[in-house]
Design an enzyme around this catalytic site. Sequence first.
Site, PDB file in Angstrom:
ATOM      1  N   ALA A 164       0.776  -1.194   0.256  1.00  0.00           N
ATOM      2  CA  ALA A 164       0.164   0.406   0.129  1.00  0.00           C
ATOM      3  C   ALA A 164       1.309   1.244   0.226  1.00  0.00           C
ATOM      4  CB  ALA A 164      -0.699   0.111   0.883  1.00  0.00           C
ATOM      5  N   MET A 165       0.493   2.253   0.011  1.00  0.00           N
ATOM      6  CA  MET A 165       0.938   3.873  -0.265  1.00  0.00           C
ATOM      7  C   MET A 165      -0.053   4.705   0.293  1.00  0.00           C
ATOM      8  SD  MET A 165       3.740   5.345  -1.440  1.00  0.00           S
ATOM      9  CE  MET A 165       4.097   6.830  -0.668  1.00  0.00           C
ATOM     10  N   ASN A 207      -0.435   8.283   0.502  1.00  0.00           N
ATOM     11  CA  ASN A 207      -0.251   9.323  -0.263  1.00  0.00           C
ATOM     12  C   ASN A 207      -1.378   9.764   0.272  1.00  0.00           C
ATOM     13  OD1 ASN A 207       1.214   8.116  -2.620  1.00  0.00           O
ATOM     14  ND2 ASN A 207      -1.715   6.738  -3.625  1.00  0.00           N
ATOM     15  N   GLU A 219      -1.148   2.519   7.317  1.00  0.00           N
ATOM     16  CA  GLU A 219      -0.816   3.858   6.174  1.00  0.00           C
ATOM     17  C   GLU A 219      -1.602   4.958   6.455  1.00  0.00           C
ATOM     18  OE1 GLU A 219       0.852   3.137   3.796  1.00  0.00           O
ATOM     19  OE2 GLU A 219       0.894   1.266   3.764  1.00  0.00           O
ATOM     20  N   GLU A 277       8.797   5.076   7.948  1.00  0.00           N
ATOM     21  CA  GLU A 277       8.760   3.312   8.346  1.00  0.00           C
ATOM     22  C   GLU A 277       8.269   2.974   9.493  1.00  0.00           C
ATOM     23  OE1 GLU A 277       6.508   2.672   5.704  1.00  0.00           O
ATOM     24  OE2 GLU A 277       6.862   3.932   4.105  1.00  0.00           O
TER      25      GLU A 277
END
Length: 954
Positions: free
Chosen positions: A356-357, A359, A392, A414
């Site tokens: 996942a990212m 954004n 996220e 992270e």
Amino acid sequence: MAKGYYISKAVAAVGIVVGAAAVATIIALSVVYAQEKSKNEVKPTDGGVQPKPTAEPKPTTEPKPTTPPPSNQPWDRYRLPDALVPENYNVTLWPRLEPQSDGMYIFTGSSSVLFQCVKETDLILIHCNKLNLTKFGDHQAKLTGVDGSIPPPINNTWLKVETQYLVIQLSGKLEPGKRYQLDTQFRGELADDLAGFYRSEYYEDGVKKVVATTQMQATDARKAFPCFDEPAMKAVFHITLIHKPGTVALSNGMEGPVENITMDSMTVSRTQFEPTKRMSTYLLAFIVSDYDNVRNETGNLLVRIWARRKAIAEGQGDYALSKTGPILKFFEEYYNATYPLSKSDQIALPDFNAGAMENWGLITYRETALLYDPSVSSNSNKERVTTIIAHELAHMWFGNLVTMRWWNDLWLNEGFASYVEYLGAHAVEPTWNIKDLIVLGDVQRVFAVDALVSSHPLSSREEDITKPAQISELFDAISYSKGASVLRMLSEFLSEEVFRSGLSVSGIILYFGTTAVKLVGHRLSCCGHQAVEKHNVQLPHKVHDIMNRWVLQMGFPVVTINTVTGEVSQKHFLLDPEAKPTTVSPFNYEWFVPIKWMKNGVEQPQMWLLNKIASGNQWVLGNVNVTGYYRVNYDSGNWQRLLAELQNNHEIVPVINRAQLMDDAFNLARAKIIDTTLALNTTKYLSKEREYMPWQTASNNLDYFFLMFDRSETYGPMQAYLRTQVLPLFEYFKNLTSDWKDVPQGHTDHVSADNEVSVIMRLGITDGVFAVNDGCGRIHANLRSTVYCSAIAEGGAEEWDFGWEMFKNASLAAEADRLRAALACTRKPWLLNRYLEYTLDPTKIRKQDATATIINIASNVVGQPLAWDFVRARWEYIFNQYGGGSFSFSNLINGVTKRFSTEFELKQLNQFKQDYTEFGSGELALEQSIERTTANIKWVMENKEKVLQWFQNA
């Protein structure tokens, strides 16, 4: 970005000037949104001009410089000069969701960036990669002044491919304090390469659908439009998307009304989005699709889950929707800061390289990481969805609002998200006891990498991380899992209350736009020290002095407790004790070690390594609940007392430590610190064990024995011994589930049952195995991975082809993923070779799954040599597709070589290294594989006979 897909590089780092590594992480999160909002308010266009949507520009050939540029110029370096600072962008993009006449998918666009000059310069460098730029007159860009400033004329422009710049040489100087605007128009390929602005494809009701989507992290925003593509270069973005009528356009900000306009003699839709907050380019997202959504609204916050229409209609987004709001609320309280946006969109993509990212405002996921169907998904799927959403959403504050200055401190992003994801998941699923699973998912996972001399510190020097491939290599277990483990240790020895108090104890508002430890260390150390003093925490050293040793040097210690003398000592733990680190540690590989310990079942006050432990004839257990990031060894007498306690009354030992004793013992044995037979003795009590964590740890460690011995005569006796240990647990779950008709009640019981059935079938016990083509709907989701694999392994071409059809027709991504992995279980070499060829065809195996599929095949003892030959034979193609910067690429090298344990295989590895000059983001994965193979050879040579004898006698 979500973890779990990257095992990567060691980047040596020496002499980093840091003031407060761990406290930096705490205080950087001390964000009070009221002040931050004032800094992020979007001002009027500030002189920026909204570019008109462009029709497809006519590509131009790259103009030649007037004179060849000399070497060692600014455009030969990978880092941007510090003369220009962007303020805002106006970007318009038009992706074509149908191929052009040449079969290519493209996008066109225009961009204007308003920037301020802070140092006199006659050069503009702006990142630009794989874009065809349209000329403005004689040049590929247009420069204008803002607020009355007059720029010098452009003298020359060209593209520097290696460092990915559009180079603009001026005939005069830009003036400090003045603002300018740079305009570009461009065309790019909407490729299927999973990077930048790319396309994803799927079929729905037999109709092919195309999604235009993005993945910018770490260095691919420059593939979408020319930009200052470094995390410190924050700006406000005004995004406009041109798209086919009937499709939906999404971006970071809330969309405005859709307008229908005419361009190139066709009707298109135009969607403009509200300006973003000041943010980094790697967090940008824009998507055009035929998707649907489920939504809810709480207060002023809109939450939407987007996916394929059929997936939404089947309710696959409902679980994610139900958890997003509560997780956001938890983090608002945890960070003591309001969620800074008006909406939270989350979207599931058929093709996505990472998990996942984050954004900002538009989080992208693999379908397996967001979609959940209770009738088909397993408890493991559910757990993954929950923890990745939490990971996220944690980034919405830490990572997005407050950002590292450069990628060398990626662990600050992270590592923290990987730690607090467990807290967020626990907040919404409190019965799962999920916080303990960090020991399996992160601590034990990263020990394996950090015990190699090719590991790297959490924080590196900026100058050591410059190229895109080097940046990609940092997305590994060290940044994610070691970062999480070290922060958990900090929280434990301070206490969670003090840890959280450190987020806001000073009342100082910290917003730097970007953050770097070396820039804000002094203030952060001061604030962290105030938190410790306020709560009267007794520490032997200042927090930042303690944490520097865990952040600035690689590796971790083994702590040895001698209950005879009471002495407690430490030593740098290496799997290969003869290996020597190639870099000098700033702290001589010594750590300040917090020790929680237990004597005869009673927990003792926390101590530090300099203290002594008295025992006598009572057993001592160090690192209670594995809160510290280190392994523990004991004198032989204490080991024997612990083994006896496991046999006689194992439940007096905390469940996490039952897992720890096995994990430490097996790895201490691999490092020649204790005898291998002692490690094997820790498994003797397992016939009485019913808990998930000890069994999973045993399975993980015994997997090494399978890898080393499943091609030798040791395998048979080992298989027979393990059958006797696991059968009581199998019978326990069989009775608990009424012969597998029901399901266990607890979350970990669900996962544990699946795990033990997997072990049973691996050992050749087929009681309870279901035929894959005989009513597969009756197989509970938790058991399907194992049952599918077993059926494919026992069957032939007919069963494999049946599984392939199931895979192609699966409507839930998690089910397809199970079937894709199971197809690698066949024992037929010709089927495995055919499957390997399928990984080169994205119409059969999606690019996001190609490396994972090769690794699945290599995990099969029959498939391992086939996969290794395949990788070597197709290396150039594989490298061109995945080697430049793919986060999963390093996994491939590790995955196909993890069984290597012979001199012949080591020679093959070294020959492979000589045959090719480039390995991209897998360069140090290759070094790790060589180091690991060397250690395996020594271990097998020294242990094969004694292991065989032990299993025979057991």
